[in-house]
Design an enzyme around this catalytic site. Structure first.
Site, PDB file in Angstrom:
ATOM      1  N   LYS A  38       0.855  -1.213   0.000  1.00  0.00           N
ATOM      2  CA  LYS A  38       0.000   0.000   0.000  1.00  0.00           C
ATOM      3  C   LYS A  38       0.877   1.245   0.000  1.00  0.00           C
ATOM      4  O   LYS A  38       0.641   2.200  -0.738  1.00  0.00           O
ATOM      5  CB  LYS A  38      -0.888   0.012   1.236  1.00  0.00           C
ATOM      6  CG  LYS A  38      -1.443   1.400   1.571  1.00  0.00           C
ATOM      7  CD  LYS A  38      -2.246   1.454   2.824  1.00  0.00           C
ATOM      8  CE  LYS A  38      -1.562   2.041   4.004  1.00  0.00           C
ATOM      9  NZ  LYS A  38      -1.336   3.476   4.006  1.00  0.00           N
ATOM     10  N   ASN A  39       1.942   1.238   0.805  1.00  0.00           N
ATOM     11  CA  ASN A  39       2.780   2.437   0.952  1.00  0.00           C
ATOM     12  C   ASN A  39       3.787   2.602  -0.173  1.00  0.00           C
ATOM     13  O   ASN A  39       4.574   3.541  -0.168  1.00  0.00           O
ATOM     14  CB  ASN A  39       3.460   2.440   2.323  1.00  0.00           C
ATOM     15  CG  ASN A  39       2.443   2.642   3.433  1.00  0.00           C
ATOM     16  OD1 ASN A  39       1.300   3.024   3.163  1.00  0.00           O
ATOM     17  ND2 ASN A  39       2.835   2.349   4.652  1.00  0.00           N
ATOM     18  N   ARG A  86      -4.348  10.864   3.614  1.00  0.00           N
ATOM     19  CA  ARG A  86      -3.128  11.642   3.846  1.00  0.00           C
ATOM     20  C   ARG A  86      -2.155  11.520   2.686  1.00  0.00           C
ATOM     21  O   ARG A  86      -1.433  12.459   2.390  1.00  0.00           O
ATOM     22  CB  ARG A  86      -2.451  11.171   5.132  1.00  0.00           C
ATOM     23  CG  ARG A  86      -3.005  11.791   6.373  1.00  0.00           C
ATOM     24  CD  ARG A  86      -2.084  11.516   7.518  1.00  0.00           C
ATOM     25  NE  ARG A  86      -0.723  11.895   7.173  1.00  0.00           N
ATOM     26  CZ  ARG A  86      -0.290  13.159   7.161  1.00  0.00           C
ATOM     27  NH1 ARG A  86      -1.147  14.133   7.414  1.00  0.00           N
ATOM     28  NH2 ARG A  86       0.954  13.448   6.859  1.00  0.00           N
ATOM     29  N   CYS A 114      -4.353  12.633  11.950  1.00  0.00           N
ATOM     30  CA  CYS A 114      -5.238  11.488  12.157  1.00  0.00           C
ATOM     31  C   CYS A 114      -4.998  11.020  13.589  1.00  0.00           C
ATOM     32  O   CYS A 114      -4.239  11.624  14.337  1.00  0.00           O
ATOM     33  CB  CYS A 114      -4.927  10.386  11.153  1.00  0.00           C
ATOM     34  SG  CYS A 114      -3.254   9.832  11.292  1.00  0.00           S
ATOM     35  N   ARG A 146       0.874  14.641  12.449  1.00  0.00           N
ATOM     36  CA  ARG A 146       1.450  14.356  11.118  1.00  0.00           C
ATOM     37  C   ARG A 146       1.642  15.633  10.289  1.00  0.00           C
ATOM     38  O   ARG A 146       1.045  15.824   9.233  1.00  0.00           O
ATOM     39  CB  ARG A 146       0.609  13.320  10.393  1.00  0.00           C
ATOM     40  CG  ARG A 146       0.509  12.033  11.199  1.00  0.00           C
ATOM     41  CD  ARG A 146      -0.211  10.941  10.507  1.00  0.00           C
ATOM     42  NE  ARG A 146       0.619  10.324   9.466  1.00  0.00           N
ATOM     43  CZ  ARG A 146       0.173   9.329   8.700  1.00  0.00           C
ATOM     44  NH1 ARG A 146      -1.058   8.883   8.840  1.00  0.00           N
ATOM     45  NH2 ARG A 146       0.959   8.792   7.766  1.00  0.00           N
ATOM     46  N   ASP A 162       4.509   0.409  11.743  1.00  0.00           N
ATOM     47  CA  ASP A 162       3.253  -0.148  11.222  1.00  0.00           C
ATOM     48  C   ASP A 162       3.020  -1.587  11.665  1.00  0.00           C
ATOM     49  O   ASP A 162       1.936  -2.131  11.410  1.00  0.00           O
ATOM     50  CB  ASP A 162       3.239  -0.068   9.685  1.00  0.00           C
ATOM     51  CG  ASP A 162       3.232   1.376   9.203  1.00  0.00           C
ATOM     52  OD1 ASP A 162       3.736   1.634   8.106  1.00  0.00           O
ATOM     53  OD2 ASP A 162       2.764   2.252   9.959  1.00  0.00           O
ATOM     54  N   ARG A 220      -9.185   0.383   4.094  1.00  0.00           N
ATOM     55  CA  ARG A 220      -8.283   1.373   3.501  1.00  0.00           C
ATOM     56  C   ARG A 220      -6.925   0.740   3.229  1.00  0.00           C
ATOM     57  O   ARG A 220      -6.271   1.003   2.240  1.00  0.00           O
ATOM     58  CB  ARG A 220      -8.090   2.545   4.480  1.00  0.00           C
ATOM     59  CG  ARG A 220      -9.084   3.669   4.365  1.00  0.00           C
ATOM     60  CD  ARG A 220      -8.561   4.880   5.144  1.00  0.00           C
ATOM     61  NE  ARG A 220      -7.186   5.172   4.756  1.00  0.00           N
ATOM     62  CZ  ARG A 220      -6.232   5.576   5.600  1.00  0.00           C
ATOM     63  NH1 ARG A 220      -6.499   5.742   6.872  1.00  0.00           N
ATOM     64  NH2 ARG A 220      -5.009   5.825   5.176  1.00  0.00           N
TER      65      ARG A 220
HETATM   66  C1  EPZ Z   1       4.491   6.863   5.836  1.00  0.00           C
HETATM   67  O1  EPZ Z   1       3.799   7.945   6.434  1.00  0.00           O
HETATM   68  C2  EPZ Z   1       3.497   5.715   5.767  1.00  0.00           C
HETATM   69  N1  EPZ Z   1       2.362   6.101   4.920  1.00  0.00           N
HETATM   70  C3  EPZ Z   1       3.016   5.371   7.176  1.00  0.00           C
HETATM   71  O2  EPZ Z   1       2.126   4.260   7.080  1.00  0.00           O
HETATM   72  C4  EPZ Z   1       4.234   4.948   8.004  1.00  0.00           C
HETATM   73  O3  EPZ Z   1       3.831   4.647   9.323  1.00  0.00           O
HETATM   74  C5  EPZ Z   1       5.247   6.111   8.018  1.00  0.00           C
HETATM   75  O4  EPZ Z   1       5.604   6.443   6.660  1.00  0.00           O
HETATM   76  C6  EPZ Z   1       6.513   5.750   8.782  1.00  0.00           C
HETATM   77  O5  EPZ Z   1       7.099   4.626   8.212  1.00  0.00           O
HETATM   78  C7  EPZ Z   1       2.508   6.068   3.572  1.00  0.00           C
HETATM   79  O6  EPZ Z   1       3.564   5.782   3.040  1.00  0.00           O
HETATM   80  C8  EPZ Z   1       1.293   6.420   2.771  1.00  0.00           C
HETATM   81  P1  EPZ Z   1       6.783  10.071   8.032  1.00  0.00           P
HETATM   82  P2  EPZ Z   1       4.482   9.418   6.473  1.00  0.00           P
HETATM   83  O7  EPZ Z   1       6.772  11.336   7.256  1.00  0.00           O
HETATM   84  O8  EPZ Z   1       5.266   9.647   5.238  1.00  0.00           O
HETATM   85  C9  EPZ Z   1       6.978  13.273  11.484  1.00  0.00           C
HETATM   86  C10 EPZ Z   1       0.194   3.027   7.518  1.00  0.00           C
HETATM   87  O9  EPZ Z   1      -0.383   2.573   8.508  1.00  0.00           O
HETATM   88  N2  EPZ Z   1       6.992  14.257  10.397  1.00  0.00           N
HETATM   89  O10 EPZ Z   1       7.944   9.146   7.897  1.00  0.00           O
HETATM   90  O11 EPZ Z   1       3.413  10.389   6.819  1.00  0.00           O
HETATM   91  C11 EPZ Z   1       5.624  12.589  11.583  1.00  0.00           C
HETATM   92  O12 EPZ Z   1       4.735  13.376  12.345  1.00  0.00           O
HETATM   93  C12 EPZ Z   1       0.761   4.431   7.534  1.00  0.00           C
HETATM   94  O13 EPZ Z   1       0.358   2.411   6.431  1.00  0.00           O
HETATM   95  C13 EPZ Z   1       7.177  15.601  10.715  1.00  0.00           C
HETATM   96  O14 EPZ Z   1       7.336  15.961  11.879  1.00  0.00           O
HETATM   97  O15 EPZ Z   1       5.466   9.242   7.722  1.00  0.00           O
HETATM   98  C14 EPZ Z   1       5.969  11.291  12.268  1.00  0.00           C
HETATM   99  O16 EPZ Z   1       6.045  11.496  13.664  1.00  0.00           O
HETATM  100  C15 EPZ Z   1       0.657   5.086   8.892  1.00  0.00           C
HETATM  101  N3  EPZ Z   1       7.195  16.517   9.703  1.00  0.00           N
HETATM  102  C16 EPZ Z   1       7.356  10.957  11.716  1.00  0.00           C
HETATM  103  O17 EPZ Z   1       7.869  12.188  11.193  1.00  0.00           O
HETATM  104  C17 EPZ Z   1       7.029  16.151   8.390  1.00  0.00           C
HETATM  105  O18 EPZ Z   1       7.069  17.034   7.504  1.00  0.00           O
HETATM  106  C18 EPZ Z   1       7.335   9.932  10.593  1.00  0.00           C
HETATM  107  O19 EPZ Z   1       6.519  10.432   9.576  1.00  0.00           O
HETATM  108  C19 EPZ Z   1       6.838  14.789   8.095  1.00  0.00           C
HETATM  109  C20 EPZ Z   1       6.826  13.864   9.108  1.00  0.00           C
END
Ligand code: EPZ
Length: 443
Positions: free
Chosen positions: A26-27, A98, A122, A127, A312, A404
């Protein structure tokens, strides 16, 4: 797809056993679908899961002018982006998912403009997208935020040395997709290198982009090369794999994931082995062969960016600890509020206490079926997994999250012997295994 009135019914199930294959991640599929906006023409993706997130991303691409056909039986998606002529995503579409934020980089690369709504937070956390925005600004993008709407434009994207404060998956992906059209070499340091990010990189290279990785955790993109449509088979979903392995583990079963990739789950598999479970590969060295121990020992773990323990799989692994012997300390370091499933597991008899980002699980002898509510995709997996071992019946609502993230994952559980079914509120089965037979066998 279900409406708000459907639910999953899970009964105590026999040992899961058998072979099962994984759909594409999915990701990976969501960001790769967004990346097709970088090209003009017909691309084809294989092993695409028919999840509602994929259907949402199809709607988003169509709203921009793409022509999309999805053969859900064959799991093949054909996307023609030659007619894409819009760079504004309607707020209603943005809000549904998202991952919509991942069209920002491609739209800026193709049109030098992108008008999108902030994707919002969420249950697992606020996020934010500050890492996306401040680094795109460094590449020359002007960002005008009014309310929750972002209007962005750039005269010419400029290649930069980017250092990410945190290896954000989405920020890495958006910057990479913008950088392919920035003349010169962009280097992203402290980049995310999840298998799904590397699958996107594979697609961009197939399109004609010049990308390579350097140690430590650096992605170099030489921009300005023309990009062509692609044919690509998605990387198998390591998170679907982890969920299926946890389902087999909690029922004491043994399963073979025919296209599972051990190298995408090293730390998670190590933790399963530390519990006493057996992990190996198929005869040709491929796939993941799993055999559960009958006396699982509790393990502790901390989530971290890849290759650390995946956030995850934190919830599904917590479900396993509830019935393991001993104490497990689980530290969720990636998202600030990703322990919401604890409350629901406690309803089933789990002994869990939460202090800040840590959950302490004391293994118990038995769990009991209950009515539970899924709060996010991975929480829905944890509750379904716990329901397979709990005495009696578990009714899970909030299954829009389950749908989803997965393409009828309950059918794969059923195929392996689980007593599980998807029902509408009227109790009419939307897809039901022979629940009565299986749970009767369990006795
Ligand atoms: C991706 O989300 C995945 N989603 C998430 O999967 C996954 O948990 C996550 O990566 C971490 O591996 C998709 O790929 C669609 P991040 P993403 O940016 O890109 C902080 C699932 O269940 N952050 O790596 O949104 C953020 O708040 C979903 O399949 C900032 O602070 O994750 C978090 O604490 C859930 N500022 C951490 O970094 C930013 O600009 C990791 O977020 C971006 C992120």
């Amino acid at each position: 797809m279900s409406n708000g009135n459907s639910y999953l019914e899970i009964k105590q199930s026999p040992e899961l056993s058998g072979d099962v294959s994984l759909y594409g991640a999915k990701n990976a599929v969501l960001v790769i679908m967004a990346s097709l906006l970088l090209t003009s023409g017909k691309s084809r993706l294989k092993n695409v899961p028919g999840s509602s997130d994929v259907l949402h991303m199809i709607k988003l691409l169509e709203s921009l002018g793409a022509i999309v056909s999805f053969d859900q039986e064959a799991h093949e998606l054909c996307v023609d982006t030659s007619g894409v002529n819009k760079w504004r995503v309607q707020p209603g579409i943005m809000k549904q998912m998202r991952a919509s934020i991942l069209v920002m980089g491609p739209l800026l690369a193709r049109f030098s403009r992108a008008d999108i709504a902030l994707p919002g937070g969420c249950v697992i956390g606020t996020r934010p997208i500050d890492l996306h925005l401040k680094n795109l600004e460094k590449m020359g993008v002007s960002i005008d935020l009014n309310g929750s709407y972002l209007k962005t434009h750039v005269s010419r994207l400029s290649a930069q040395d980017i250092i990410l404060d945190y290896p954000s998956v989405g920020a890495t992906e958006n910057i990479m997709m913008a950088a392919v059209s920035a003349r010169g070499t962009t280097r992203i340091m402290n980049a995310a290198l999840e298998p799904e990010v590397l699958d996107l990189m594979e697609v961009l290279k197939k399109m004609g982009a010049r990308i390579n990785t350097e140690i430590p955790a650096t992605i170099c993109i030489e921009g300005g090369h023309p990009l062509q449509p692609v044919n690509h088979e998605l990387v198998p979903d390591r998170l679907e794999a982890g969920t299926l392995l946890c389902a087999a583990a909690i029922t004491g079963g043994s399963v073979f994931l025919t296209n599972g990739k051990k190298e995408h789950l090293e730390v998670f598999l190590l933790k399963l082995e530390q519990m006493g479970h057996m992990i190996s590969s198929g005869l040709d060295g491929n796939g993941i062969l799993f055999k559960a121990t009958q006396s699982p020992q509790a393990v502790s773990f901390k989530t971290a960016p890849y290759p650390g323990f995946p956030t995850d799989l934190q919830a599904p692994m917590m479900a396993l600890q509830c019935l393991a012997q001993g104490k497990s300390i689980i530290d969720e370091t990636v998202f600030e509020n990703r322990l919401v499933h604890v409350r629901e597991l406690q309803k089933m008899g789990a002994q869990i206490s939460v202090e800040g980002s840590k959950a302490v699980v004391m293994g118990v002898e038995e769990l009991y079926g209950a009515s539970v509510i899924a709060s996010d995709i991975r929480a829905s997996c944890a509750l379904a997994i716990a329901g397979l071992a709990a005495k009696g019946t578990t009714i899970m609502t909030g299954i829009s999250h389950w749908q989803r993230g997965y393409d009828h994952l309950e059918e794969k559980f059923d195929q392996l012997g689980a007593a599980i079914g998807l029902f509408g509120l009227s109790g009419s089965p939307m897809h039901v295994s022979d629940l009565e037979v299986k749970s009767a066998e369990k006795g």
